[in-house]
Design an enzyme around this catalytic site. Structure first.
Site, short mmCIF file in Angstrom:
data_model
loop_
_atom_site.label_atom_id
_atom_site.label_comp_id
_atom_site.label_asym_id
_atom_site.label_seq_id
_atom_site.Cartn_x
_atom_site.Cartn_y
_atom_site.Cartn_z
N THR A 16 0.80 -1.23 0.00
CA THR A 16 0.00 0.00 0.00
C THR A 16 0.83 1.27 0.00
O THR A 16 0.44 2.28 -0.60
CB THR A 16 -0.89 -0.01 1.28
OG1 THR A 16 -1.74 -1.13 1.18
CG2 THR A 16 -1.71 1.24 1.41
N ASP A 60 1.75 -7.26 -4.06
CA ASP A 60 1.01 -7.25 -2.80
C ASP A 60 1.72 -8.27 -1.92
O ASP A 60 2.12 -9.34 -2.40
CB ASP A 60 -0.43 -7.70 -3.09
CG ASP A 60 -1.31 -7.59 -1.86
OD1 ASP A 60 -2.20 -6.73 -1.86
OD2 ASP A 60 -1.11 -8.37 -0.90
N SER A 61 1.86 -7.95 -0.65
CA SER A 61 2.69 -8.86 0.15
C SER A 61 2.02 -10.21 0.39
O SER A 61 2.65 -11.14 0.87
CB SER A 61 3.13 -8.21 1.46
OG SER A 61 2.11 -8.23 2.41
N SER A 62 0.75 -10.35 0.02
CA SER A 62 0.13 -11.68 0.09
C SER A 62 0.81 -12.63 -0.90
O SER A 62 0.65 -13.84 -0.80
CB SER A 62 -1.35 -11.63 -0.25
OG SER A 62 -1.93 -10.45 0.15
N THR A 92 2.02 -4.67 4.58
CA THR A 92 1.95 -5.04 6.00
C THR A 92 1.47 -6.47 6.21
O THR A 92 1.77 -7.07 7.24
CB THR A 92 1.00 -4.08 6.76
OG1 THR A 92 -0.27 -4.08 6.10
CG2 THR A 92 1.55 -2.69 6.82
N ASP A 93 0.72 -7.01 5.24
CA ASP A 93 0.06 -8.30 5.48
C ASP A 93 1.04 -9.41 5.88
O ASP A 93 0.76 -10.20 6.77
CB ASP A 93 -0.74 -8.75 4.24
CG ASP A 93 -1.99 -7.91 4.06
OD1 ASP A 93 -2.35 -7.16 4.99
OD2 ASP A 93 -2.61 -7.99 2.98
N GLN A 278 -1.11 -20.66 20.67
CA GLN A 278 -2.10 -19.79 20.02
C GLN A 278 -2.21 -18.46 20.76
O GLN A 278 -2.75 -17.50 20.22
CB GLN A 278 -3.46 -20.47 20.01
CG GLN A 278 -3.50 -21.69 19.14
CD GLN A 278 -4.82 -22.43 19.19
OE1 GLN A 278 -5.84 -21.90 19.61
NE2 GLN A 278 -4.80 -23.67 18.75
N CYS A 279 -1.74 -18.42 21.99
CA CYS A 279 -1.76 -17.15 22.74
C CYS A 279 -0.69 -16.25 22.15
O CYS A 279 0.39 -16.71 21.80
CB CYS A 279 -1.42 -17.37 24.21
SG CYS A 279 -2.61 -18.37 25.07
N1 ASP Z 1 -2.32 -6.02 0.99
C1 ASP Z 1 -1.29 -5.06 1.25
C2 ASP Z 1 0.03 -5.82 1.32
O1 ASP Z 1 0.32 -6.41 2.30
C3 ASP Z 1 -1.54 -4.31 2.50
C4 ASP Z 1 -0.44 -3.35 2.85
O2 ASP Z 1 0.38 -2.98 2.05
O3 ASP Z 1 -0.42 -2.91 3.99
O4 ASP Z 1 0.77 -5.78 0.36
#
Ligand code: ASP
Length: 343
Positions: A16, A60-62, A92-93, A278-279
């Site tokens: 993003t 996209d980091s996904s 961030t993902d 999981q905590c």
């Molecule tokens: N979907 C975005 C990513 O992780 C979200 C972000 O950039 O924060 O690439």
């Protein structure tokens, strides 16, 4: 020989932060990152030489995977002697996974690798990306006695700098998107950047990059009612070289005989199993409750207070080396880059 002037390399992998509105109020599109100064003229005010290395096709980091980690690590290694510090702009993902992976791949690094990103694109008025990027650059350039203050992989986001292999993404919306539940922040960011020198990693090992990762690993989360059928289909889908089980509390699983038998089957097939909680806070203790002792007896490794992100990336790295099970277990149990708390 490096110039006297501080040099920082910004690697832009995507996410993003590098987006802007195609038209006022219109959909977000990536901008040409070489033109970052147009979006962030403040960069010109730094008394630093800042170079930009954007991915040709930002992602996209996904879509991040071990090959992306390798590409980033190679870029850092290639330019290691040319720059005082590195800033990695990343979505961030999966930032917590990338930060963890890089901390192990670049074990012993003596320079800062600071990951940051944004919840709102730099092209939006209320963006958090500008502050995050400017602070990340300052941190990457921070020196004391002619040596970098930070000599590790870290995440700079909002008001804190955290160790990279200690963070998890905890908010899909807030500007404080990351938390480090089992380790203090390395620096707090306010009027000043307050570094906590005693908490920063001071690598004693030489810088020994290792860029390979195994993808023959699995992750299973235990939940009340998990059925034998589901569990078995996962186990039978192997053989896996490694498996992370996310268990309850301090490392407990149901006392179901079939579950223990399936796990034992995996161990007999040569799967290295690591138990993480999981905590979000606290650590694994396979001696505390009866329900965890079976795991200890089987030879499951307790993941201490590692995040799942750190445990899986460490496992991927350890399993990529052609070693005996004993050595793999030993490597999983040693602290490589500050990823767990020493008792
Ligand atoms: N979907 C975005 C990513 O992780 C979200 C972000 O950039 O924060 O690439």
């Amino acid at each position: 020989m490096m110039d006297k002037q501080q040099k920082i390399l910004i690697i832009y992998s995507g996410g993003t932060i590098g987006m802007t509105e195609s038209s006022p109020g219109g959909p977000l599109v990536p901008f040409d990152f070489f033109n970052i100064v147009d979006h962030l003229p403040e960069l010109k005010r730094f008394d630093l030489k800042i170079d930009i290395a954007p991915f040709q096709n930002p992602i996209d980091s996904s879509d991040v995977d071990p090959l992306v980690w390798k590409k980033i690590a190679e870029l850092i290694i290639e330019h290691y002697d040319d720059y005082h510090g590195f800033v990695l702009l990343h979505g961030t993902d999966t930032m917590a996974y990338t930060a963890s992976a890089l901390s192990f791949m670049l074990r012993g690094i003596q320079k800062p690798v600071i990951l940051t990103g944004a919840q709102l694109p730099i092209g939006k008025i209320r963006t958090d990306g500008k502050e995050n990027l400017i602070t990340a650059i300052e941190i990457a350039a921070a020196q004391e006695n002619n040596a970098p203050v930070v000599r590790e992989v870290a995440v700079c986001f909002g008001a804190h700098l955290y160790r990279g292999n200690r963070v998890s993404k905890v908010s899909a919306e807030g500007f404080e998107a990351f938390k480090s539940p089992n380790y203090y922040s390395l620096a707090d960011i306010g009027l000043h950047i307050h570094f906590k020198n005693q908490l920063l990693l001071r690598p004693t090992q030489p810088f020994t990059p290792h860029l390979e990762m195994s993808d023959n690993v699995g992750l299973i989360k235990i939940f009340p009612g998990i059925s034998q059928k589901v569990f078995q289909s996962f186990v039978n889908g192997g053989p896996w070289d490694g498996l992370i089980i996310e268990t309850y509390g301090s490392g407990n699983i149901p006392q179901k005989k079939w579950m223990q038998e399936e796990l034992q089957k995996l161990i007999d097939q040569g799967t290295l199993i690591v138990n993480v909680s999981q905590c979000t806070q606290g650590h694994i203790d396979q001696h505390l409750y009866h329900n965890a002792q079976a795991l200890e007896k089987m030879g499951v490794i307790g993941g201490k207070d590692m995040t799942t992100e750190a445990a899986i990336t460490k496992l991927m790295l350890v399993l990529s080396q052609n070693q005996s099970m004993e050595d793999r277990k030993k490597n999983m149990s040693i602290c490589m880059a500050g990823e767990f708390s020493q008792e």
